[in-house]
Design a protein around this motif. Structure first.
Motif, PDB file in Angstrom:
ATOM      1  N   PRO A  84       0.834  -1.216   0.000  1.00 57.83           N
ATOM      2  CA  PRO A  84       0.000   0.000   0.000  1.00 57.83           C
ATOM      3  C   PRO A  84       0.862   1.257   0.000  1.00 57.83           C
ATOM      4  O   PRO A  84       1.837   1.339   0.743  1.00 57.83           O
ATOM      5  CB  PRO A  84      -0.780  -0.112   1.314  1.00 57.83           C
ATOM      6  CG  PRO A  84       0.060  -0.988   2.194  1.00 57.83           C
ATOM      7  CD  PRO A  84       0.756  -1.946   1.269  1.00 57.83           C
ATOM      8  N   GLY A  86       0.415   5.567   0.023  1.00 55.47           N
ATOM      9  CA  GLY A  86      -0.439   6.750   0.034  1.00 55.47           C
ATOM     10  C   GLY A  86      -0.013   7.724  -1.055  1.00 55.47           C
ATOM     11  O   GLY A  86       1.139   7.727  -1.493  1.00 55.47           O
ATOM     12  N   SER A 113      -3.963   1.708  -0.277  1.00 56.73           N
ATOM     13  CA  SER A 113      -3.578   2.445   0.932  1.00 56.73           C
ATOM     14  C   SER A 113      -4.749   3.226   1.523  1.00 56.73           C
ATOM     15  O   SER A 113      -5.552   3.822   0.804  1.00 56.73           O
ATOM     16  CB  SER A 113      -2.465   3.432   0.584  1.00 56.73           C
ATOM     17  OG  SER A 113      -2.359   4.417   1.587  1.00 56.73           O
ATOM     18  N   GLN A 133      -5.803  -1.498   3.043  1.00 57.88           N
ATOM     19  CA  GLN A 133      -4.968  -1.227   4.221  1.00 57.88           C
ATOM     20  C   GLN A 133      -5.511  -0.014   4.967  1.00 57.88           C
ATOM     21  O   GLN A 133      -5.673   1.062   4.390  1.00 57.88           O
ATOM     22  CB  GLN A 133      -3.522  -0.960   3.789  1.00 57.88           C
ATOM     23  CG  GLN A 133      -2.597  -0.490   4.913  1.00 57.88           C
ATOM     24  CD  GLN A 133      -2.472   1.023   4.990  1.00 57.88           C
ATOM     25  OE1 GLN A 133      -2.427   1.691   3.963  1.00 57.88           O
ATOM     26  NE2 GLN A 133      -2.432   1.578   6.197  1.00 57.88           N
ATOM     27  N   TYR A 135      -5.124   2.647   8.261  1.00 60.50           N
ATOM     28  CA  TYR A 135      -4.454   3.181   9.434  1.00 60.50           C
ATOM     29  C   TYR A 135      -5.565   3.400  10.451  1.00 60.50           C
ATOM     30  O   TYR A 135      -6.651   3.872  10.082  1.00 60.50           O
ATOM     31  CB  TYR A 135      -3.802   4.525   9.128  1.00 60.50           C
ATOM     32  CG  TYR A 135      -2.509   4.439   8.367  1.00 60.50           C
ATOM     33  CD1 TYR A 135      -1.424   3.751   8.897  1.00 60.50           C
ATOM     34  CD2 TYR A 135      -2.342   5.090   7.148  1.00 60.50           C
ATOM     35  CE1 TYR A 135      -0.209   3.691   8.221  1.00 60.50           C
ATOM     36  CE2 TYR A 135      -1.130   5.039   6.463  1.00 60.50           C
ATOM     37  CZ  TYR A 135      -0.076   4.336   7.008  1.00 60.50           C
ATOM     38  OH  TYR A 135       1.113   4.283   6.346  1.00 60.50           O
ATOM     39  N   THR A 161      -2.070  -1.359   9.357  1.00 59.76           N
ATOM     40  CA  THR A 161      -0.657  -0.974   9.506  1.00 59.76           C
ATOM     41  C   THR A 161      -0.438  -0.389  10.897  1.00 59.76           C
ATOM     42  O   THR A 161      -1.141   0.533  11.307  1.00 59.76           O
ATOM     43  CB  THR A 161      -0.266   0.049   8.420  1.00 59.76           C
ATOM     44  OG1 THR A 161      -0.386  -0.586   7.153  1.00 59.76           O
ATOM     45  CG2 THR A 161       1.172   0.516   8.599  1.00 59.76           C
ATOM     46  N   LYS A 260       0.283  -5.418   9.438  1.00 61.94           N
ATOM     47  CA  LYS A 260       1.485  -5.032   8.670  1.00 61.94           C
ATOM     48  C   LYS A 260       2.378  -4.148   9.537  1.00 61.94           C
ATOM     49  O   LYS A 260       1.896  -3.196  10.154  1.00 61.94           O
ATOM     50  CB  LYS A 260       1.069  -4.258   7.418  1.00 61.94           C
ATOM     51  CG  LYS A 260       2.233  -3.637   6.648  1.00 61.94           C
ATOM     52  CD  LYS A 260       1.734  -3.002   5.350  1.00 61.94           C
ATOM     53  CE  LYS A 260       2.849  -2.391   4.532  1.00 61.94           C
ATOM     54  NZ  LYS A 260       3.267  -1.071   4.991  1.00 61.94           N
ATOM     55  N   GLY A 285       9.510   0.069   4.555  1.00 61.63           N
ATOM     56  CA  GLY A 285      10.476   0.542   3.564  1.00 61.63           C
ATOM     57  C   GLY A 285      11.498   1.500   4.168  1.00 61.63           C
ATOM     58  O   GLY A 285      12.055   2.350   3.465  1.00 61.63           O
ATOM     59  N   ASP A 314       7.755  -7.241   3.233  1.00 62.26           N
ATOM     60  CA  ASP A 314       8.126  -6.195   2.274  1.00 62.26           C
ATOM     61  C   ASP A 314       9.324  -5.433   2.800  1.00 62.26           C
ATOM     62  O   ASP A 314       9.805  -5.689   3.901  1.00 62.26           O
ATOM     63  CB  ASP A 314       6.942  -5.260   1.941  1.00 62.26           C
ATOM     64  CG  ASP A 314       6.613  -4.247   3.022  1.00 62.26           C
ATOM     65  OD1 ASP A 314       7.461  -3.934   3.877  1.00 62.26           O
ATOM     66  OD2 ASP A 314       5.473  -3.731   2.999  1.00 62.26           O
ATOM     67  N   GLY A 316      12.512  -3.375   0.515  1.00 59.40           N
ATOM     68  CA  GLY A 316      13.790  -3.571  -0.165  1.00 59.40           C
ATOM     69  C   GLY A 316      13.802  -4.626  -1.245  1.00 59.40           C
ATOM     70  O   GLY A 316      14.851  -4.870  -1.841  1.00 59.40           O
ATOM     71  N   ARG A 318      13.698  -5.959  -4.746  1.00 63.09           N
ATOM     72  CA  ARG A 318      13.844  -5.304  -6.047  1.00 63.09           C
ATOM     73  C   ARG A 318      14.105  -6.284  -7.192  1.00 63.09           C
ATOM     74  O   ARG A 318      13.991  -5.921  -8.355  1.00 63.09           O
ATOM     75  CB  ARG A 318      15.028  -4.307  -6.014  1.00 63.09           C
ATOM     76  CG  ARG A 318      14.826  -3.146  -5.043  1.00 63.09           C
ATOM     77  CD  ARG A 318      13.714  -2.213  -5.517  1.00 63.09           C
ATOM     78  NE  ARG A 318      13.498  -1.111  -4.602  1.00 63.09           N
ATOM     79  CZ  ARG A 318      12.654  -1.132  -3.561  1.00 63.09           C
ATOM     80  NH1 ARG A 318      11.935  -2.222  -3.295  1.00 63.09           N
ATOM     81  NH2 ARG A 318      12.503  -0.073  -2.791  1.00 63.09           N
ATOM     82  N   GLY A 337       6.945  -1.746  -2.804  1.00 62.57           N
ATOM     83  CA  GLY A 337       6.308  -0.438  -2.809  1.00 62.57           C
ATOM     84  C   GLY A 337       6.844   0.430  -3.935  1.00 62.57           C
ATOM     85  O   GLY A 337       6.342   0.426  -5.059  1.00 62.57           O
ATOM     86  N   ARG A 338       7.918   1.147  -3.642  1.00 63.85           N
ATOM     87  CA  ARG A 338       8.424   2.193  -4.549  1.00 63.85           C
ATOM     88  C   ARG A 338       8.503   1.785  -6.031  1.00 63.85           C
ATOM     89  O   ARG A 338       8.098   2.569  -6.897  1.00 63.85           O
ATOM     90  CB  ARG A 338       9.794   2.662  -4.068  1.00 63.85           C
ATOM     91  CG  ARG A 338       9.759   3.347  -2.691  1.00 63.85           C
ATOM     92  CD  ARG A 338      11.163   3.663  -2.226  1.00 63.85           C
ATOM     93  NE  ARG A 338      11.263   4.259  -0.923  1.00 63.85           N
ATOM     94  CZ  ARG A 338      11.396   3.566   0.225  1.00 63.85           C
ATOM     95  NH1 ARG A 338      11.398   2.250   0.221  1.00 63.85           N
ATOM     96  NH2 ARG A 338      11.504   4.201   1.377  1.00 63.85           N
TER      97      ARG A 338
HETATM   98  C1  LIG Z   1       5.322   6.518  -1.276  1.00 62.17           C
HETATM   99  C2  LIG Z   1       5.021   5.512  -0.213  1.00 62.17           C
HETATM  100  C3  LIG Z   1       3.835   5.598   0.485  1.00 62.17           C
HETATM  101  C4  LIG Z   1       3.523   4.644   1.452  1.00 62.17           C
HETATM  102  N1  LIG Z   1       2.301   4.681   2.073  1.00 62.17           N
HETATM  103  C5  LIG Z   1       1.946   3.678   2.894  1.00 62.17           C
HETATM  104  C6  LIG Z   1       0.626   3.610   3.406  1.00 62.17           C
HETATM  105  O1  LIG Z   1      -0.218   4.439   3.126  1.00 62.17           O
HETATM  106  N2  LIG Z   1       0.336   2.563   4.211  1.00 62.17           N
HETATM  107  C7  LIG Z   1       1.241   1.595   4.539  1.00 62.17           C
HETATM  108  O2  LIG Z   1       0.919   0.664   5.267  1.00 62.17           O
HETATM  109  N3  LIG Z   1       2.488   1.634   4.049  1.00 62.17           N
HETATM  110  C8  LIG Z   1       2.851   2.639   3.229  1.00 62.17           C
HETATM  111  N4  LIG Z   1       4.098   2.635   2.686  1.00 62.17           N
HETATM  112  C9  LIG Z   1       5.015   1.523   2.959  1.00 62.17           C
HETATM  113  C10 LIG Z   1       4.807   0.408   1.937  1.00 62.17           C
HETATM  114  O3  LIG Z   1       3.562  -0.215   2.102  1.00 62.17           O
HETATM  115  C11 LIG Z   1       5.878  -0.678   2.081  1.00 62.17           C
HETATM  116  O4  LIG Z   1       5.943  -1.102   3.405  1.00 62.17           O
HETATM  117  C12 LIG Z   1       7.251  -0.209   1.616  1.00 62.17           C
HETATM  118  O5  LIG Z   1       7.176   0.673   0.538  1.00 62.17           O
HETATM  119  C13 LIG Z   1       8.073  -1.413   1.207  1.00 62.17           C
HETATM  120  O6  LIG Z   1       9.351  -1.039   0.896  1.00 62.17           O
HETATM  121  P1  LIG Z   1       9.898  -0.819  -0.597  1.00 62.17           P
HETATM  122  O7  LIG Z   1       9.378   0.515  -1.047  1.00 62.17           O
HETATM  123  O8  LIG Z   1      11.362  -0.825  -0.364  1.00 62.17           O
HETATM  124  O9  LIG Z   1       9.422  -1.947  -1.457  1.00 62.17           O
HETATM  125  C14 LIG Z   1       4.444   3.611   1.743  1.00 62.17           C
HETATM  126  C15 LIG Z   1       5.644   3.537   1.036  1.00 62.17           C
HETATM  127  C16 LIG Z   1       5.934   4.471   0.061  1.00 62.17           C
HETATM  128  C17 LIG Z   1       7.217   4.335  -0.705  1.00 62.17           C
END
Ligand SMILES: Cc1cc2nc3c(=O)[nH]c(=O)nc-3n(C[C@H](O)[C@H](O)[C@H](O)COP(=O)(O)O)c2cc1C
Length: 389
Positions: A84, A86, A113, A133, A135, A161, A260, A285, A314, A316, A318, A337-338
């Motif tokens: 997820p 945001g 998200s 997901q 909050y 989360t 999460k 992340g 989750d 890292g 890639r 995520g990213r």
């Molecule tokens: C831009 C962005 C927004 C995020 N928003 C949320 C969110 O709204 N809810 C949530 O549980 N995690 C959020 N996360 C965390 C991601 O769900 C996830 O845990 C994380 O990105 C995983 O790492 P990675 O980007 O290295 O794959 C966000 C991550 C990013 C990069």
């Protein structure tokens, strides 16, 4: 350059990041790519995968291999999904919908998200298998109405989360001028003008077709707008939330429920005790507590405490090799995520399809090289821990 040609130059998920850095205004790119404080966990999330090396088998007939995986009774076509995120609709026009539809096409899991700018009802209408997901709202009387809204919208799987008891120290956001709400400024205007494809293709297109985006899913009702002169956010403090609130939600939510943000084995044991159907081992992340352990490192201990449902991970991931390492250590599936955010920013639906296809090809190729036909043939014995470099 046509989009197809541009995407043909993207050979790995890392290439999407480089392209997104050019495509997006600095505050938006910084928000997606950034972590917190000294980015220790962000680096650790990548480095930990290099601590494991494969012990591959040879001369196995792998011609019939499949990367399907079952989670909560549904068979997915790949062992990775979308975490997820945001504010994705600021990276790409209707970003969350773009991700959800691509996940549906590829038959992989996608988690919407609770901080998205698109109404949950609109997303689930086009992607009925997406997970939601949430909050937990700081005001406890707002929790039940939010959960009821998610159920009424038609989501089947709920993710809560829990690694955000306080807002993180995201210094990079201050430096690049990102805030929520975004405050109009000359700097922001210049960032828009100097990134015309984003300005016209994402921001102005959204404004013209859908009006000013709002945080749509933080509560049972609409939240704050993404851009406002008023600095006040309506995210109240969450510091008092605890397992009692999880118990109440568990009693209310009929479908699969996932926590999460678990890193400690004792919390995995509590998650089990409080009736969770699955957990996502995650340090967000690297965006919350800098120095929080890389999730991969905790997988074995968490698996000892949480045996009755899928343990997912989750942070890292890639490469296909990362996916296989996490699965060998016991994860049912992983989330990214990213990279998917960048893919949507750079190439819209075709970009996300390409990102999924790249990762899926890597998984398939690496399964062949490992000599496995099914993902459950991967075990800790498929790896050797070579330690920190
Ligand atoms: C831009 C962005 C927004 C995020 N928003 C949320 C969110 O709204 N809810 C949530 O549980 N995690 C959020 N996360 C965390 C991601 O769900 C996830 O845990 C994380 O990105 C995983 O790492 P990675 O980007 O290295 O794959 C966000 C991550 C990013 C990069």
């Amino acid at each position: 350059m046509t989009q197809t040609r541009a995407l043909s130059k993207i050979l790995s998920l890392a290439d999407f990041e480089r392209a997104a850095a050019k495509r997006l205004p600095k505050p938006i790119y910084g928000y997606v790519s950034g972590a917190c404080e000294d980015c220790h966990s962000l680096r650790a999330n990548r480095d930990v995968f290099a601590e494991y090396e494969f012990v591959s088998r040879i001369l196995v007939d792998i011609s019939q291999r499949t990367q399907t995986v079952e989670v909560f009774g549904k068979q997915y076509d790949a062992p990775f999904g979308m975490a997820p995120m945001g504010i994705t609709a600021m990276s790409a026009y209707r970003g969350d919908i773009v991700l959800a539809e691509a996940a549906k096409r590829a038959n992989i899991p996608m988690i919407m998200s609770g901080s998205s700018l698109i109404k949950m009802e609109e997303l689930v209408a086009v992607a009925p298998d997406a997970w939601f997901q949430a909050y937990l709202p700081g005001k406890v009387d707002q929790i039940a109405p939010l959960i009821d809204r998610v159920a009424a919208a038609g989501f089947k799987t709920l993710v809560i989360t829990v690694d955000t008891p306080s807002s993180a120290n995201r210094e990079n956001n201050v430096r690049t001028g990102f805030s929520t709400p975004l405050r109009p400024s000359l700097r922001l205007a210049w960032e828009g003008i100097s990134h015309p494809r984003w300005l016209f293709g994402t921001f102005l297109k959204t404004l013209m077709r859908h009006g000013m985006p709002h945080f749509e899913n933080s509560f049972a009702t609409r939240g704050a707008p993404i851009m406002s002169k008023n600095v006040l956010r309506d995210f109240s403090s969450r510091g008092h939330l605890n397992w009692d609130h999880v118990r109440e939600i568990r009693a209310r939510w009929k479908g699969p429920m996932v926590i999460k943000g678990i890193l400690h084995p004792a919390d995995a044991a509590l998650a089990r005790q409080y009736g969770m159907d699955g957990v996502i081992v995650s340090n967000h992340g690297g965006r919350q507590l800098d120095g929080a352990v890389a999730p991969l490192r905790m997988l074995p201990q968490i698996l000892e405490q949480f045996k009755d449902g899928p343990v997912m991970l989750d942070s890292g991931v890639r490469r296909g090799t990362d996916v296989l390492k996490a699965l060998a250590l016991g994860a049912r599936c992983v989330f990214l995520g990213r990279p998917f955010n960048y893919a949507a920013a750079v190439g819209g639906p075709a970009g996300v399809d390409h990102a999924i296809s790249l990762l899926s090809q890597e998984v398939s190729r690496n399964m062949a090289m490992m000599g496995v036909n099914r993902l459950d043939e991967l075990t800790p014995a498929s790896l050797i821990h070579v330690g920190r470099s």
